[in-house]
Design a protein around this motif. Structure first.
Motif, mmCIF file in Angstrom:
data_model
loop_
_atom_site.group_PDB
_atom_site.id
_atom_site.type_symbol
_atom_site.label_atom_id
_atom_site.label_comp_id
_atom_site.label_asym_id
_atom_site.label_seq_id
_atom_site.Cartn_x
_atom_site.Cartn_y
_atom_site.Cartn_z
ATOM 1 N N LYS A 1 0.395 -0.820 0.117
ATOM 2 C CA LYS A 1 -0.217 -0.265 -0.055
ATOM 3 C C LYS A 1 0.220 1.017 -0.463
ATOM 4 N N LEU A 2 0.105 2.074 -0.460
ATOM 5 C CA LEU A 2 1.186 3.685 -0.286
ATOM 6 C C LEU A 2 -0.085 4.726 0.112
ATOM 7 N N ALA A 3 1.030 5.387 0.619
ATOM 8 C CA ALA A 3 0.327 6.728 1.750
ATOM 9 C C ALA A 3 1.155 7.899 1.274
ATOM 10 N N MET A 4 -0.216 8.957 1.345
ATOM 11 C CA MET A 4 1.233 10.207 1.560
ATOM 12 C C MET A 4 1.444 10.554 2.779
ATOM 13 N N ARG A 5 2.337 11.739 3.595
ATOM 14 C CA ARG A 5 1.658 12.387 4.443
ATOM 15 C C ARG A 5 2.347 14.229 3.891
ATOM 16 N N ALA A 6 1.345 14.733 5.016
ATOM 17 C CA ALA A 6 2.183 16.327 5.204
ATOM 18 C C ALA A 6 2.467 16.663 6.397
ATOM 19 N N SER A 7 2.817 17.377 7.127
ATOM 20 C CA SER A 7 2.815 17.834 8.146
ATOM 21 C C SER A 7 3.632 19.288 8.200
ATOM 22 N N TYR A 8 3.454 20.040 9.257
ATOM 23 C CA TYR A 8 3.958 21.351 9.650
ATOM 24 C C TYR A 8 3.986 21.003 11.120
ATOM 25 N N ARG A 9 5.271 20.805 11.753
ATOM 26 C CA ARG A 9 5.373 21.363 13.417
ATOM 27 C C ARG A 9 6.508 22.050 13.592
ATOM 28 N N THR A 10 6.137 23.202 14.556
ATOM 29 C CA THR A 10 6.710 24.281 15.711
ATOM 30 C C THR A 10 6.647 23.953 17.005
ATOM 31 N N ASN A 11 8.048 24.649 17.821
ATOM 32 C CA ASN A 11 7.609 24.571 19.176
ATOM 33 C C ASN A 11 7.306 26.584 19.315
ATOM 34 N N LEU A 12 7.158 26.701 20.321
ATOM 35 C CA LEU A 12 6.398 27.734 21.008
ATOM 36 C C LEU A 12 7.012 28.445 21.786
ATOM 37 N N GLU A 13 8.178 28.427 21.888
ATOM 38 C CA GLU A 13 9.038 29.655 22.528
ATOM 39 C C GLU A 13 10.447 29.299 22.072
ATOM 40 N N GLU A 14 11.307 30.789 22.242
ATOM 41 C CA GLU A 14 12.612 30.846 21.689
ATOM 42 C C GLU A 14 13.446 30.333 21.964
ATOM 43 N N PRO A 15 14.766 30.063 21.014
ATOM 44 C CA PRO A 15 14.696 30.317 19.391
ATOM 45 C C PRO A 15 13.065 30.304 19.017
ATOM 46 N N LEU A 16 12.170 30.874 17.918
ATOM 47 C CA LEU A 16 11.398 29.402 16.759
ATOM 48 C C LEU A 16 11.897 28.845 16.082
ATOM 49 N N TRP A 17 11.063 27.943 15.586
ATOM 50 C CA TRP A 17 11.784 27.026 13.848
ATOM 51 C C TRP A 17 10.273 26.455 13.210
ATOM 52 N N ARG A 18 10.660 26.168 12.871
ATOM 53 C CA ARG A 18 9.115 25.235 11.876
ATOM 54 C C ARG A 18 9.789 24.085 10.840
ATOM 55 N N VAL A 19 9.129 23.562 10.249
ATOM 56 C CA VAL A 19 9.017 22.172 9.741
ATOM 57 C C VAL A 19 8.523 22.332 9.191
ATOM 58 N N TRP A 20 8.582 22.265 7.806
ATOM 59 C CA TRP A 20 7.732 21.363 6.498
ATOM 60 C C TRP A 20 7.765 20.165 6.308
ATOM 61 N N GLU A 21 7.003 19.380 5.529
ATOM 62 C CA GLU A 21 7.233 17.757 5.506
ATOM 63 C C GLU A 21 6.133 16.953 4.371
ATOM 64 N N PHE A 22 6.704 16.710 3.186
ATOM 65 C CA PHE A 22 5.784 15.645 2.405
ATOM 66 C C PHE A 22 6.478 14.705 2.387
ATOM 67 N N ARG A 23 5.823 13.725 2.671
ATOM 68 C CA ARG A 23 6.454 12.318 2.296
ATOM 69 C C ARG A 23 5.213 11.488 1.876
ATOM 70 N N LEU A 24 6.382 10.196 0.940
ATOM 71 C CA LEU A 24 5.576 8.947 0.291
ATOM 72 C C LEU A 24 5.788 7.577 0.855
ATOM 73 N N MET A 25 5.489 7.286 1.059
ATOM 74 C CA MET A 25 5.683 5.881 2.213
ATOM 75 C C MET A 25 4.474 4.536 2.077
ATOM 76 N N PRO A 26 5.735 3.981 1.029
ATOM 77 C CA PRO A 26 5.512 2.331 0.655
ATOM 78 C C PRO A 26 4.979 1.855 1.636
ATOM 79 N N GLU A 27 4.788 0.533 2.257
ATOM 80 C CA GLU A 27 4.300 -0.167 2.846
ATOM 81 C C GLU A 27 3.785 -1.926 2.831
ATOM 82 N N LYS A 28 4.211 -3.315 2.889
ATOM 83 C CA LYS A 28 3.827 -3.721 2.573
ATOM 84 C C LYS A 28 3.870 -4.910 4.027
ATOM 85 N N LYS A 29 2.906 -5.507 4.586
ATOM 86 C CA LYS A 29 2.774 -6.295 5.182
ATOM 87 C C LYS A 29 2.887 -8.231 5.018
ATOM 88 N N LEU A 30 4.197 -8.605 5.906
ATOM 89 C CA LEU A 30 4.805 -9.741 5.430
ATOM 90 C C LEU A 30 3.986 -10.956 6.514
#
Length: 195
Positions: A1-30
């Motif tokens: 199966k194939l999945a897509m994930r989009a995410s945004y993460r950040t902290n709330l205190e100084e120093p502020l930073w942020r990450v945008w992510e896009f991911r494709l994830m193939p998986e197989k159940k054995l």
């Protein structure tokens, strides 16, 4: 199966930073206990003005389910990431390999199983990252996460999650673990199963 994930993460205190992510994830159940998986990720991280990175990341690993088919899903996920990190200030690419190990647990709140649509669920995990290379001078390369949150499964293809993460990090690769930075992070994720 194939999945897509989009995410945004950040902290709330100084120093502020942020990450945008896009991911494709193939998986197989054995088997009912074991899955193999891979991923291709694109990330943009703004850590502070002088250190912004873009990243292309390949990963491969396996997931072991402790008690498959139970209301409480739990297991361990181990993977290795092959990270290509572009440091914008230095205008250079660096390559590094990083193993990760995650212990996870989740369970539905408003249903007996995760099978129906419109399921609200609790999810949590603890994860350890290990960075051994010394050529990627990046903040937060070695870290651990403790993550708790709520998810909403709209249907068999679409999930949303809002998560709180406690992150303990070494500021640089060469710092000792006695100099950990502790942060409170919030993450919003959309996950879509494409097949």
């Amino acid at each position: 199966k194939l999945a897509m994930r989009a995410s945004y993460r950040t902290n709330l205190e100084e120093p502020l930073w942020r990450v945008w992510e896009f991911r494709l994830m193939p998986e197989k159940k054995l088997s009912k206990h074991f899955d193999v998986l891979a991923s291709l990720q694109f990330l943009e991280t703004v850590q502070f003005k002088e250190l912004t990175t873009s990243e292309i990341r390949l990963a491969a690993g396996g997931r072991y389910h402790f008690l498959p088919g139970r209301r409480v899903a739990s297991g361990v996920l181990a993977r290795v990431e092959f990270r290509n990190v572009y440091q914008k200030a230095a205008e250079e690419w660096n390559f590094t390999v990083r193993p990760r190990v995650q212990f996870f647990m989740s369970f539905p709140i408003n249903e007996k199983t995760m099978s129906p649509d419109k399921v609200i669920y609790f999810t949590s995990f603890i994860e350890f990252f290990l960075q051994n290379e010394e050529d990627v001078q990046e903040r937060y390369a070695n870290r651990s996460w403790i993550r708790l949150g709520l998810g909403y499964k709209l249907n068999k293809r679409l999930k949303f999650e809002l998560l709180y993460t406690r992150q303990d990090s070494k500021n640089t690769i060469t710092d000792g673990f006695e100099d950990l930075t502790k942060e409170n992070i919030f993450l919003f994720t959309l996950k879509h199963h494409l097949n």
